[in-house]
Scaffold this motif. Structure first.
Motif, PDB file in Angstrom:
ATOM      1  N   ARG A  63       4.115  23.912  29.871  1.00 56.14           N
ATOM      2  CA  ARG A  63       5.230  23.748  28.957  1.00 56.14           C
ATOM      3  C   ARG A  63       5.274  24.779  27.861  1.00 56.14           C
ATOM      4  N   GLU A  82      13.880  21.417  21.583  1.00 55.94           N
ATOM      5  CA  GLU A  82      13.792  20.182  20.795  1.00 55.94           C
ATOM      6  C   GLU A  82      13.258  20.431  19.396  1.00 55.94           C
ATOM      7  N   GLN A 126       8.588  23.390  21.745  1.00 51.19           N
ATOM      8  CA  GLN A 126       8.582  22.000  21.277  1.00 51.19           C
ATOM      9  C   GLN A 126       7.266  21.732  20.536  1.00 51.19           C
ATOM     10  N   ASN A 171      15.026  13.346  30.389  1.00 45.20           N
ATOM     11  CA  ASN A 171      13.636  13.794  30.508  1.00 45.20           C
ATOM     12  C   ASN A 171      13.387  14.312  31.907  1.00 45.20           C
TER      13      ASN A 171
HETATM   14 MG   LIG Z   1       9.514  16.304  27.241  1.00 47.36          MG
END
Ligand SMILES: [Mg+2]
Ligand SMILES: Nc1ncnc2c1ncn2[C@@H]1O[C@H](COP(=O)(O)OP(=O)(O)OP(=O)(O)O)[C@@H](O)[C@H]1O
Ligand SMILES: Nc1ncnc2c1ncn2[C@@H]1O[C@H](COP(=O)(O)OP(=O)(O)OP(=O)(O)O)[C@@H](O)[C@H]1O
Ligand SMILES: [Mg+2]
Lengths: 321, 311, 369, 534
Positions: free
Chosen positions: A321, D169, D89, D42
């Motif tokens: 991520r 986000e 994020q 999500n």
């Molecule tokens: Mg997430």
């Protein structure tokens, strides 16, 4: 204890602290980059062997040093392969490397020299001579300072001075150069380094290689400076003590110097005073032998407090991520 | 064929085990015979090696080091047709008639090199580095101190042991540091009875330009001109003789002393310069007196004490 | 990510890793000018094709089962117990005290008492590092290593200065009384006609080790304590949330781990030497790490890995007996096994995962078309 | 449109992680000087797409065009060279480095640090003035508030001369005031001609600031619309594929006796800093009390103390009975026995053991309870059966109790935790960040469950950084600042502005621009924090 004895104990301290210091700084580079290394012991050992073996065969201590460094760096790269490329368990890789070095050194020594896992004794150019610093003889007559300079500061092998000079050098590299900044960053937060467009893998390999280099010097010093040849298991736990010193030093170069000198002093005292007589009670030699270890535990538990290791230490870096 | 089992120090310790190896090699060379040998690495292996060799028909089975006496004690009964030899160990001959225990009068040889040390010393201080702290090594130290004191009444004898475990036989780094410490206390002759550790002792002595004394094998060649002499313990002879006797080996307990040439001191080209004629004469005279019983060298092991040295 | 089948992860990966280690070992043997096939044959013959060989293999395996279980229990709590060596040494001390200073009518009673003492002593030796880790955050890897050294010094002192019989040269206790001698496999299985396990040290402690495997399995996967130990190992923050005390759980896990390592002392002191010698553990504490890893921290795996290492040990001894290969070869082989199965396992796993993913993709496509 | 090339154009991007296809043939154009929003459930693949753009992952197929040129982005270095900057994020900052060091990391000039540092100092000063991006360059990042850390991330990108900025986000962890400030920064950046891609779950933000918005669903780009031409309802439907209720449907509260009474609660953290200062609060049966505040002002500590894993002094009564606040009997298990359920703020770090299967997780914290079997061993079969039933009631997908918790998506993980805590009918439920990072479909369900529990006459203490959520669920709202409760208001009688000021520790309304006051208050707090750590 008179002044002369004190100097001798300190002299012995310097000799014994040097391999610890080099190994400790080696560990510092590796762990600052986030790669935990309990294989310092093995790397020192293999370097000790190859430096002695090559020095014995060629009669050149410099070639020996080179061989020691190359061998330790190679083991480092094995550690890198396991812990950086293949994201294996760094502790286990370290344990394996210690075993590997313990076995390989004796195996090869036996194959090459047939002397039961020992190299031939080194003579002449195969060993590091002691360097007499300028004016050591002239000054030795001067009270207090003279003997201090002539006995304690002068008269060690080149690698001792290298070891001590490594401390400011390490500090400078770590805190004053771009490489140092990135190295510290990758041990704290590899994802920050990665997203900043710098290769995590490259940095860690560099750190691990430097670790090998320093271990190589440490091992060479053991076998070709402190001793005149290799005997099996000659590192005798120094890699672990160096690791403890590293934690004690909270991964900082100057503190590492202090910690290693302390451990060197403890060893020197334990060697020199085998049975200490304290007003009728004789402290058994085993207590003196165990003292460095007991003190390590006490220091870790009592004084180090929160030694915050590099945050990413021990964790392989996986992009996510 | 005979078999030979070395103790943990290893075949090439340049002293004790290596002496046994040399004896075996000499035997093999002279007779054209062959033998098998093994360097032990672990405790459980002791019995195993004895049994495997016995089962394979090796005879006699020669072992070095006192640690083998207990395993031999356990095993000998199972193989009554095999002869076992324990050099430096002791097994009750009543209980196990197929075991030969070979002991040495180390104190006597040490006495002689102690005399040489005292005569060579200019500082009137000599020293001793022992390996593992066991009665055997104390007997070395005690004989050495007695010899030194016989020459010079007020001589200082410094004695240190390397450790209390078998690892002490193989720790040259520590041997070297101990020697350094002894040198700083004034010693200029150091006797190393420490197996592989002695290599570090002799090395440091040579580096620091003092004299050293080797042990078990003739170690004079290690640093020619810098090793005063070596205290010989003829493990090689004992091994050779045992192999020579083969299966007909006489068992029982045998102590090899000066008179059997079981112990002695080494004189060769490497140290000829160091030993003056007076020195040699004095030592040879003492040797004869010991053999004749005129001088009695105290054996530490007889009562766990030493008149000339405190530990 | 692509998960491959569980069996592949549990069996295929270690197996291939093992093969790689064996291959490299063969190269090493070639490198020192010996014949790897001959060496392997010697090892197999000496360790597996004779009952006495099995006696040795299982004797060593017993040690490794205990230390392997010790390491794996600690591992479940994410603790790296490198102190098995010291804990086993001190466990042996407990055995010696029980056997030497208490009168025993029968070996079975002595075994029970000695096991309790060994476990207790081992646990005590693990306690301080555990406590310091739990309370002060002192790195348990360092403290347990230090405690290995300290244990050696302590045992050394006791053997040399206190427990050694007068006049004895080596640092060891007296031989334990005959009533405490454990039955060896020879005592148990040999008959006049079939002299099995002759002279080998394998003994009844092996069955104790098997029992320990079962107990550890139940403990870790069936009890609440095991649930808590594993939970703590996975996530300390979650454990604290759930009301699992990290301090208590760390200490208990390490006590169990130390106790298991200590039990090894029963095998070496009571089963084999029948006295306490200085260096009885001989690195078994470290081998335990490899055993635990190879066994994936599961008792069945630990058991199998321990047998493998027992074989390596015994085979290595045979090599030393009959060839000129130094016994250090075995250390190298061990190192390679640890390296490949423990640290470089992803080197095998990653390509395997790719293979399985490709197969799955292929399988998915076919029915769709 | 036709004469300006898009700042970013993606063509046919596909990416799969093993069996999961995260991105399927995605194409998108982002015009320069605009703010482009991306929304989606999500796991829809938003972060993956952006990571591809930033060179973090490489796409299986497809092309990237930057400013009209086809560009290959194999790593972050290439993305930086192409003028792309990304704010993740989870921030990618080195916590114990100063702001300055973080900014130059990877963008140093030359081998020595000194020149780079002094150059960066000058550039930061200039950027701070230009874009309202002020942070103290010499403070260590770990002592900065989340909002300021985010500014460091933006500064990092700008220092590398990014003119395309991706934010993933960004407001998830910000207070309304901080979010406002962020949007002003983004406004400024847009005015300077920079291009911004903004990922968010909050439709309000999309409507407020973006020019265009793209919707992703199950790895596909389902629509791209002009913000001015759409509505939140339409976007929600595009995202989830069905109509979603954007309000919480609940009857007025009928509170009864106090179930949770807190008096004079104090708590010191590990460094001896007082994190809770004399807190008094009560929560009654049948009401939801929302605890609002900027993260780090004591809300987490309050939940931890009540949940039993942090020590404190003072008095806490549950159902009239006092519970111990330290020592024995003060742990999570004891609290559960006393009737406190607790949905922790961080489901992954606290609420679940990620490698444990779902059924093992359904007794986590209750594993000493009777339902885990009576003997020495746990009754795994019974637990598994019960777990399956619970998962069905809470609509956990997939309803497979053997699946490890880490294999469920965030929303479903949250449902497992809720199922565990709610199904035991606790008198008091502590619930932290119930919907953080959860998509709107799951939010709807979770909110329903919380209200249902309230209506059963339970007391609920809710902590959330989402003011919207606090407003939507709470009957009363308490605001925390610096370890104190600044005030308690009835939900119906207060507004965002009043709460925002309270959250910054300002009790008197200064009038005028509230945000500036708040910002000044936050700056002060950072300085205090940094000073405390030397
Ligand atoms: Mg997430
Ligand atoms: N590193 C990874 N390995 C395997 N699968 C991954 C990985 N990262 C993402 N995925 C998968 O890709 C899909 C898309 O994930 P992504 O993080 O892009 O979603 P998202 O839209 O950003 O979700 P969220 O709104 O929760 O942030 C997920 O369903 C997940 O299964
Ligand atoms: N590294 C990974 N390996 C395998 N599967 C993964 C990985 N990361 C994510 N997944 C899978 O992706 C799916 C969604 O995960 P993800 O974490 O993106 O959910 P999420 O809703 O974005 O969570 P959150 O709300 O916490 O951001 C899950 O089904 C999970 O199995
Ligand atoms: Mg995302």
């Amino acid at each position: 204890m008179d002044y002369n004895t004190l100097l001798q104990v300190l002299d012995s301290t310097v000799r014994l602290a040097t391999p610890l210091l080099l190994a400790c700084l080696a560990g510092l580079f590796s762990e600052r980059s986030g790669v935990i290394d309990i294989g310092l012991e093995g790397k020192m050992l293999i370097a000790a062997f190859f430096s002695a073996a090559i020095a014995a065969m060629t009669g050149s201590v410099w070639l020996g040093l080179g061989a020691g460094i190359v061998s330790a760096v190679l083991l480092s790269l094995v550690h890198g392969l396991a812990s950086i490329t293949f994201r294996g368990n760094q502790l286990i890789s370290g344990v394996a490397i210690n075993f590997l070095a313990a076995g390989l050194t004796v195996l090869i020594a036996q194959d090459w020299f047939g002397q039961g896992g020992r190299t031939p004794s080194l003579i002449g150019g195969g060993r590091w001579g002691n360097i007499t610093l300028p004016f050591a003889d002239t000054l030795s007559g001067v009270p207090v300072i003279g003997p201090l300079y002539a006995q304690l500061i002068s008269g060690h092998s080149l690698l001792v001075y290298v070891g001590f000079l490594m401390v400011p050098l390490t500090w400078w590299v770590l805190f004053r150069t771009r490489f140092g900044l990135r190295l510290r960053a990758v041990g704290e937060s590899p994802e920050a380094v990665d997203t900043a467009g710098v290769s995590v893998v490259g940095l860690r390999y560099a750190a691990v290689a430097i670790c090998g280099l320093l271990c190589g010097i440490a091992g060479s010093y053991l076998a070709t400076g402190l001793q005149a040849g290799f005997v099996k298991d000659m590192t005798a736990g120094r890699g672990y003590i160096a690791l403890a010193a590293l934690i004690f030093a909270k991964w900082r170069p100057w503190h590492a110097l202090g910690a290693c000198l302390l451990f060197g002093l403890l060893q020197a005292v334990a060697l020199r005073y085998q049975n200490i007589d304290l007003g009728g009670i004789t402290i058994p030699v085993q207590v003196m032998d165990a003292l460095p270890y007991i003190l390590t535990v006490v220091i870790l538990a009592g004084f180090v407090g929160k030694a915050i290791p590099p945050r990413a230490g021990g964790e392989p870096y996986v992009k996510e991520r | 064929d005979p078999a030979l089992i070395y103790d943990l120090g290893g075949k090439f310790d340049k002293s004790f085990n290596e002496a046994a190896f040399n004896g075996a090699e000499r035997w093999a060379e002279e007779t054209g015979g062959s033998y098998r040998d093994i360097e032990l690495q672990s405790e459980a292996q002791r019995e195993q090696a004895l049994r495997r060799f016995a089962e394979a028909g090796f005879n006699p089975i020669i072992t070095t080091g006192f640690s083998m006496s207990t395993p031999i004690d356990n095993v000998a009964g199972d193989y009554p047709d095999t002869k076992f030899v324990t050099i430096d160990g002791y097994v009750d001959p009543e209980e196990h008639p197929n075991v030969k225990s070979i002991l040495f009068a180390e104190e006597q040889g040490s006495y002689l090199v102690g005399m040489l040390a005292a005569m060579a010393s200019e500082t009137n201080t000599v020293s001793f580095v022992g390996g593992m702290d066991i009665p055997l090594i104390r007997a070395f130290a005690c004989g050495y101190a007695q010899g030194a004191k016989a020459v010079s009444d007020d001589i200082e004898v410094i004695a240190n042991m390397t450790g209390t475990t078998p690892a002490a036989w193989n720790d040259p780094v520590k041997g070297s540091e101990l020697t350094n410490a002894q040198i700083s206390q004034g010693s200029d002759v150091v006797f190393a009875a420490a197996g592989g550790t002695g290599i570090g002792v002799l090395q440091t002595a040579a580096d620091k330009d003092i004299l050293s004394i080797g042990v078990d094998s003739n170690q004079n060649y290690l640093h020619p001109g810098q090793v005063l002499t070596s205290m010989l313990k003829r493990v090689d002879v004992a091994t050779y003789d045992a192999m020579q006797a083969g299966a007909d080996l006489e068992t029982g307990v045998e102590t090899l002393a000066l008179e059997d040439n079981g112990v002695g001191y080494a004189l060769d080209d490497n140290n000829r310069e160091l030993i003056t004629e007076e020195m040699q004469a004095a030592v040879d005279e003492a040797r004869q007196k010991i053999i004749d019983g005129e001088i009695e060298v105290h054996d530490y092991r007889s009562d766990d004490s030493c008149p000339a040295l405190s530990f | 990510m692509d998960r491959m089948p569980a069996w592949a992860d549990a069996v295929l990966v270690p197996l291939i890793s093992l093969l790689l280690a064996a291959l490299l070992s063969a190269l090493v043997i070639l490198g020192i000018g010996e014949n790897p096939i001959e060496a392997l044959k010697l090892m197999v013959e000496g360790a597996l094709l004779r009952s006495a060989g099995w006696g040795y293999t299982l004797y060593y395996a017993t040690n490794f089962i205990f230390t392997g279980l010790a390491v794996s229990v600690a591992f479940h709590a994410k603790l790296f117990n490198i102190g098995g060596e010291g804990q086993a040494m001190i466990g042996g001390l407990g055995v010696a005290l029980v056997c030497l200073y208490l009168p025993w009518p029968h070996w079975s009673l002595a075994l029970v008492a000695a096991s309790v003492a060994a476990a207790l002593f081992g646990a005590v030796w693990a306690f301080i590092p555990a406590y310091l880790q739990a309370k002060r955050g002192s790195h348990i890897v360092i403290t347990t290593i230090m405690f290995n050294f300290i244990a050696a010094a302590l045992l050394n002192y006791l053997l040399v200065n206190v427990m050694k019989p007068e006049g004895q040269q080596d640092p060891a206790t007296a031989i334990f009384p005959a009533a405490t001698h454990l039955p060896t496999f020879q005592d148990m299985f040999a008959t006049e006609a079939m002299p099995l396990f002759r002279g080998s040290p394998g003994n009844v402690t092996f069955f104790l080790a098997i029992a320990a495997c079962l107990v550890v399995w139940a403990l870790i996967w069936r009890t609440r304590l095991g649930y808590e130990i594993r939970a703590l190992g996975h996530s300390e923050s979650a454990a604290r949330y759930a009301g699992i005390s990290p301090v208590r759980t760390i200490v208990i896990a390490m006590l169990i781990s130390g106790a298991l390592a200590g039990l090894m002392g029963v095998n070496t002191a009571m089963g084999e030497a029948e006295r306490l010698v200085m260096n009885a553990t001989e690195g078994a504490g470290f081998i335990g790490i490899a055993v635990a890893l190879m066994g994936r921290n599961h008792p069945i795996g630990v058991f199998l890995a321990a047998i493998l290492f027992g074989f390596l040990y015994q085979g290595g001894a045979e090599l030393a007996l009959w060839t000129n290969i130094p016994r250090e070869l075995i250390v190298v082989i061990q190192a390679l096994v640890i390296l490949f199965t423990g640290a470089l396992d992803n080197m095998v796993r990653m390509p395997l995962e790719r293979v399985f993913a490709a197969r799955r993709r292929a399988a998915r496509k076919t029915p769709a078309e | 449109m036709t004469d300006t090339a898009p700042a970013i154009e993606l063509k046919g991007i596909s990416k799969s992680f093993g069996p999961v296809q995260a991105n399927k043939d995605i194409s998108i154009r982002v015009m320069p000087g605009t703010i482009h929003g991306i929304i989606g459930e999500n796991g829809a693949g938003k972060s993956t797409l952006m990571s591809i753009l930033y060179g973090f992952y490489s796409a299986d197929a497809g092309e990237i065009w930057v400013k009209g040129e086809k560009t290959v982005i194999p790593d972050s270095q290439a993305a930086i060279r192409a003028g792309i900057g990304m704010v993740f994020q989870h921030f990618k900052l080195v916590q114990n480095f100063t702001v300055l060091e973080n900014v130059i990391l990877g963008a140093e000039d030359g081998g020595l640090l000194k020149p780079s540092l002094s150059k960066a100092r000058g550039v930061l000063k200039q950027l701070a003035e230009e874009y309202e991006l002020s942070v103290d360059p010499d403070t260590q990042v770990q002592h900065l508030s989340v909002g300021h850390q985010q500014r460091v991330e933006i500064l990092k990108a700008l220092y590398r001369q990014a003119d395309i900025l991706i934010l993933d986000e960004p407001t998830g962890v910000l207070t309304p005031a901080e979010a406002d400030h962020l949007f002003r920064i983004l406004d400024n950046l847009r005015a300077e001609g920079k291009t911004i891609i903004l990922i968010t779950h909050k439709l309000r933000e999309i409507m407020e600031i973006t020019d265009t918005v793209s919707v992703m669903r199950r790895g596909e780009m389902t629509a791209t619309v002009k913000t001015a031409e759409t509505s939140p309802e339409e976007l929600a439907e595009l995202m989830v594929g069905r109509k979603v209720l954007l309000r919480v449907d609940k009857a007025p509260a009928k509170p009864k006796e106090a179930l949770l009474e807190i008096e004079n609660l104090r708590h010191l953290d590990g460094q001896g800093v007082e994190k809770l200062r004399n807190i008094s609060l009560e929560v009654r049966a049948g009401e939801i009390v929302g605890l609002a505040g900027v993260a780090g002002n004591g809300q987490s500590e309050l939940l931890n103390v009540l949940g039993g894993y942090a020590d404190a002094t003072g008095t806490v009564r549950v159902n009239g009975r006092e519970i111990p606040l330290s020592g024995r009997g003060c742990d999570g298990m004891a609290r559960r026995a006393a009737g406190i359920g607790h949905v922790p703020e961080d489901r992954q770090r606290e609420g679940l053991i990620m490698p444990y299967s779902a059924w093992e997780n359904t007794v986590f914290g209750y594993h000493h309870g009777p339902e885990t079997g009576s003997g020495l061993l746990m009754d795994n079969a019974a637990i598994r059966k019960e777990a399956a039933a619970k998962m069905e009631r809470f609509d956990v997908r997939p309803p497979d109790p053997s699946l490890a918790a880490k294999n469920f998506s965030g929303g479903n993980q949250q449902k497992i935790v809720l199922a565990r805590e709610i199904e035991r009918n606790p008198d008091v439920l502590l619930i932290g960040q119930p919907t953080r990072g959860v998509d709107i479909g799951a939010i709807e369900f979770i909110h329903e469950q919380i209200v249902r529990l309230r209506d059963m006459g339970k007391a609920i203490l809710l902590v959330s950084v989402e003011l919207d959520e606090i407003f939507a669920l709470s009957d009363r709202i308490a605001v925390m600042f610096d370890g104190r409760i600044m005030g308690v208001r009835d939900a119906g009688e207060t507004d965002q502005r009043e709460l925002g000021l309270l959250m910054a520790g300002i009790t008197e309304d200064p009038g005028g621009d509230a945000y500036e006051a708040v910002d000044a208050a936050m700056d002060q707090k950072d300085h205090r924090e940094a000073a405390r750590h030397g």
